[in-house]
Design a protein around this motif. Structure first.
Motif, PDB file in Angstrom:
ATOM      1  N   GLY A  73       0.810  -1.216   0.000  1.00 51.87           N
ATOM      2  CA  GLY A  73       0.000   0.000   0.000  1.00 51.87           C
ATOM      3  C   GLY A  73       0.843   1.265   0.000  1.00 51.87           C
ATOM      4  O   GLY A  73       0.652   2.146  -0.854  1.00 51.87           O
ATOM      5  N   PRO A  74       1.784   1.412   0.940  1.00 53.60           N
ATOM      6  CA  PRO A  74       2.653   2.597   0.910  1.00 53.60           C
ATOM      7  C   PRO A  74       3.448   2.726  -0.384  1.00 53.60           C
ATOM      8  O   PRO A  74       3.687   3.844  -0.853  1.00 53.60           O
ATOM      9  CB  PRO A  74       3.592   2.370   2.109  1.00 53.60           C
ATOM     10  CG  PRO A  74       2.760   1.563   3.065  1.00 53.60           C
ATOM     11  CD  PRO A  74       1.956   0.643   2.186  1.00 53.60           C
ATOM     12  N   PHE A  75       3.825   1.605  -0.987  1.00 51.20           N
ATOM     13  CA  PHE A  75       4.560   1.651  -2.254  1.00 51.20           C
ATOM     14  C   PHE A  75       3.664   2.205  -3.363  1.00 51.20           C
ATOM     15  O   PHE A  75       4.105   3.038  -4.170  1.00 51.20           O
ATOM     16  CB  PHE A  75       5.056   0.257  -2.621  1.00 51.20           C
ATOM     17  CG  PHE A  75       5.707   0.183  -3.971  1.00 51.20           C
ATOM     18  CD1 PHE A  75       6.931   0.786  -4.204  1.00 51.20           C
ATOM     19  CD2 PHE A  75       5.095  -0.491  -5.027  1.00 51.20           C
ATOM     20  CE1 PHE A  75       7.538   0.732  -5.452  1.00 51.20           C
ATOM     21  CE2 PHE A  75       5.686  -0.552  -6.270  1.00 51.20           C
ATOM     22  CZ  PHE A  75       6.917   0.064  -6.485  1.00 51.20           C
ATOM     23  N   VAL A  76       2.409   1.762  -3.415  1.00 52.78           N
ATOM     24  CA  VAL A  76       1.462   2.288  -4.401  1.00 52.78           C
ATOM     25  C   VAL A  76       1.268   3.786  -4.189  1.00 52.78           C
ATOM     26  O   VAL A  76       1.236   4.572  -5.144  1.00 52.78           O
ATOM     27  CB  VAL A  76       0.114   1.542  -4.295  1.00 52.78           C
ATOM     28  CG1 VAL A  76      -0.979   2.252  -5.098  1.00 52.78           C
ATOM     29  CG2 VAL A  76       0.254   0.105  -4.773  1.00 52.78           C
ATOM     30  N   LEU A  77       1.158   4.190  -2.929  1.00 54.66           N
ATOM     31  CA  LEU A  77       0.979   5.602  -2.604  1.00 54.66           C
ATOM     32  C   LEU A  77       2.196   6.418  -3.054  1.00 54.66           C
ATOM     33  O   LEU A  77       2.061   7.495  -3.635  1.00 54.66           O
ATOM     34  CB  LEU A  77       0.764   5.752  -1.105  1.00 54.66           C
ATOM     35  CG  LEU A  77       0.093   7.041  -0.629  1.00 54.66           C
ATOM     36  CD1 LEU A  77      -1.348   7.075  -1.097  1.00 54.66           C
ATOM     37  CD2 LEU A  77       0.171   7.140   0.889  1.00 54.66           C
ATOM     38  N   TYR A  78       3.383   5.882  -2.785  1.00 58.21           N
ATOM     39  CA  TYR A  78       4.619   6.571  -3.169  1.00 58.21           C
ATOM     40  C   TYR A  78       4.707   6.740  -4.687  1.00 58.21           C
ATOM     41  O   TYR A  78       5.035   7.827  -5.184  1.00 58.21           O
ATOM     42  CB  TYR A  78       5.818   5.774  -2.661  1.00 58.21           C
ATOM     43  CG  TYR A  78       7.137   6.151  -3.294  1.00 58.21           C
ATOM     44  CD1 TYR A  78       7.838   7.270  -2.864  1.00 58.21           C
ATOM     45  CD2 TYR A  78       7.679   5.382  -4.329  1.00 58.21           C
ATOM     46  CE1 TYR A  78       9.049   7.629  -3.455  1.00 58.21           C
ATOM     47  CE2 TYR A  78       8.879   5.733  -4.921  1.00 58.21           C
ATOM     48  CZ  TYR A  78       9.557   6.855  -4.480  1.00 58.21           C
ATOM     49  OH  TYR A  78      10.742   7.200  -5.067  1.00 58.21           O
ATOM     50  N   GLN A  79       4.401   5.682  -5.414  1.00 57.45           N
ATOM     51  CA  GLN A  79       4.467   5.752  -6.881  1.00 57.45           C
ATOM     52  C   GLN A  79       3.517   6.811  -7.434  1.00 57.45           C
ATOM     53  O   GLN A  79       3.888   7.600  -8.307  1.00 57.45           O
ATOM     54  CB  GLN A  79       4.121   4.393  -7.485  1.00 57.45           C
ATOM     55  CG  GLN A  79       5.277   3.411  -7.554  1.00 57.45           C
ATOM     56  CD  GLN A  79       4.925   2.240  -8.437  1.00 57.45           C
ATOM     57  OE1 GLN A  79       3.818   1.711  -8.375  1.00 57.45           O
ATOM     58  NE2 GLN A  79       5.864   1.810  -9.254  1.00 57.45           N
ATOM     59  N   ASN A  80       2.295   6.820  -6.920  1.00 56.89           N
ATOM     60  CA  ASN A  80       1.310   7.794  -7.403  1.00 56.89           C
ATOM     61  C   ASN A  80       1.696   9.218  -7.026  1.00 56.89           C
ATOM     62  O   ASN A  80       1.538  10.153  -7.827  1.00 56.89           O
ATOM     63  CB  ASN A  80      -0.077   7.458  -6.852  1.00 56.89           C
ATOM     64  CG  ASN A  80      -0.775   6.381  -7.638  1.00 56.89           C
ATOM     65  OD1 ASN A  80      -1.430   6.645  -8.640  1.00 56.89           O
ATOM     66  ND2 ASN A  80      -0.645   5.132  -7.209  1.00 56.89           N
ATOM     67  N   ALA A  81       2.209   9.402  -5.810  1.00 56.61           N
ATOM     68  CA  ALA A  81       2.632  10.740  -5.384  1.00 56.61           C
ATOM     69  C   ALA A  81       3.792  11.233  -6.234  1.00 56.61           C
ATOM     70  O   ALA A  81       3.842  12.413  -6.618  1.00 56.61           O
ATOM     71  CB  ALA A  81       3.029  10.713  -3.907  1.00 56.61           C
ATOM     72  N   LEU A  82       4.721  10.354  -6.560  1.00 51.62           N
ATOM     73  CA  LEU A  82       5.861  10.726  -7.391  1.00 51.62           C
ATOM     74  C   LEU A  82       5.402  11.121  -8.790  1.00 51.62           C
ATOM     75  O   LEU A  82       5.808  12.178  -9.309  1.00 51.62           O
ATOM     76  CB  LEU A  82       6.850   9.562  -7.474  1.00 51.62           C
ATOM     77  CG  LEU A  82       8.066   9.745  -8.388  1.00 51.62           C
ATOM     78  CD1 LEU A  82       8.922  10.912  -7.913  1.00 51.62           C
ATOM     79  CD2 LEU A  82       8.893   8.457  -8.444  1.00 51.62           C
ATOM     80  N   ASN A  83       4.544  10.314  -9.386  1.00 60.68           N
ATOM     81  CA  ASN A  83       4.082  10.603 -10.747  1.00 60.68           C
ATOM     82  C   ASN A  83       3.286  11.904 -10.809  1.00 60.68           C
ATOM     83  O   ASN A  83       3.507  12.747 -11.691  1.00 60.68           O
ATOM     84  CB  ASN A  83       3.224   9.441 -11.263  1.00 60.68           C
ATOM     85  CG  ASN A  83       4.034   8.180 -11.487  1.00 60.68           C
ATOM     86  OD1 ASN A  83       5.248   8.240 -11.672  1.00 60.68           O
ATOM     87  ND2 ASN A  83       3.376   7.038 -11.452  1.00 60.68           N
TER      88      ASN A  83
END
Length: 331
Positions: free
Chosen positions: A182-192
């Protein structure tokens, strides 16, 4: 005991038991007959098991009794009632349970995306590393960013966005037990999102960025936040089960939050329709953003009003105690 002779003598009773168990409706007399035949066949099964517990006749009788037992102890519920229960009680209660964690996840995302945007806009080389040469960056800012939402037919684009986002949301819930996905998905979306926003801001196009992101992004990103929150709840049920065993805690939380996952498929379908038919439309910017905001507000009204009411009434999005196995069914 001669199994062939035993079967030949009692086969008419077993056949009649099958006939009654298969009927959609039974009269009072037929229901009594079904119960008598069920009890008789149960006695036959006990006799067979005393001689050949692993034999074919024993297995066949067990299956026959199982079907008959389902007829009078596991009657099917009405589909319309189940549907109403899902949308009026189970789903809003499931959303309500993760409301605060959804807000916390959303706040963390906004802070992270904002920091990534500032980093991209103010750090030399970041935009070039992400998008290429100055000509490529200008192509992205002036044409490609907006063209992404209109280069495919609206219906096919909406379907593509829906299936992709629903798959990501389901993964966030299913793999939430790891505490990492979950945090990884959040990080990817925030970065993009952050890098895209920072790039548009660096070239004076931040208004274009928000005019295309907000119509669908308000609900689409909220759905991601809900999925991550649900996954973290499953993770925490495993780490800190409380008075329940880890298996019981994890099973209950998993059932409840997969109700949320199913609801997110519907939420993301609506968000996909907005992205496909509204985001790149010729409607005024204020109206496009207004449509997205209306969907966003409708979700929170559904969650806080209907969900709060269902939660206070005792609903948690889980199966009933009988269906989840907490209550034994007896014949």
């Amino acid at each position: 005991m001669d199994m062939d002779a035993f079967s030949a003598v009692h086969a008419p009773d077993w056949k009649r038991l099958d006939e009654l168990a298969a009927r959609r409706r039974l009269s009072g007399e037929e229901a009594d007959e079904l119960l008598r035949l069920y009890q008789r066949a149960s006695a036959h099964l006990s006799m067979v098991r005393s001689v050949a517990p692993e034999g074919a006749l024993s297995a066949a009788l067990s299956m026959r009794l199982s079907r008959a037992r389902t007829r009078f102890t596991g009657a099917r519920s009405n589909f319309a009632e189940d549907l109403v229960h899902f949308f009026v009680f189970a789903l809003p209660a499931g959303f309500y349970r993760v409301r605060w964690l959804t807000v916390a996840v959303g706040a963390a995302f906004i802070v992270a995306a904002w920091l990534f945007g500032l980093w991209a806009a103010n750090t030399p080389g970041v935009i070039a590393a992400a998008l290429g040469s100055d000509a490529e960056v200008r192509q992205y800012v002036e044409e490609d960013f907006a063209a992404y939402y209109s280069e495919n037919p609206a219906a096919s684009f909406a379907g593509q966005v829906w299936t992709n986002n629903a798959w990501i949301a389901l993964q966030a819930v299913a793999f939430g037990i790891t505490g990492i996905w979950g945090p990884f998905v959040l990080y990817q979306n925030a970065l993009n999102v952050g890098v895209a926003g920072g790039t548009m801001a660096a070239y004076g196009k931040l208004d274009v960025f928000f005019s295309y992101i907000l119509p669908h992004g308000l609900m689409e990103l909220t759905a991601v936040f809900i999925a991550v929150a649900a996954g973290l709840r499953i993770f925490w049920a495993w780490v800190a089960p409380g008075r329940r065993t880890r298996a019981v805690s994890l099973a209950a939380e998993g059932r409840s939050l997969f109700t949320v996952a199913l609801g997110l498929v519907i939420v993301l379908f609506l968000s996909g329709l907005v992205e496909g038919f509204v985001t790149a439309s010729l409607l005024p910017t204020w109206l496009r953003i207004g449509i997205g905001a209306a969907l966003f507000c409708a979700y929170w009204a559904y969650t806080l009003i209907l969900g709060g009411r269902a939660y206070r009434a005792g609903h948690r999005g889980d199966l009933s105690r009988r269906d989840s196995g907490d209550v034994l069914r007896t014949a």
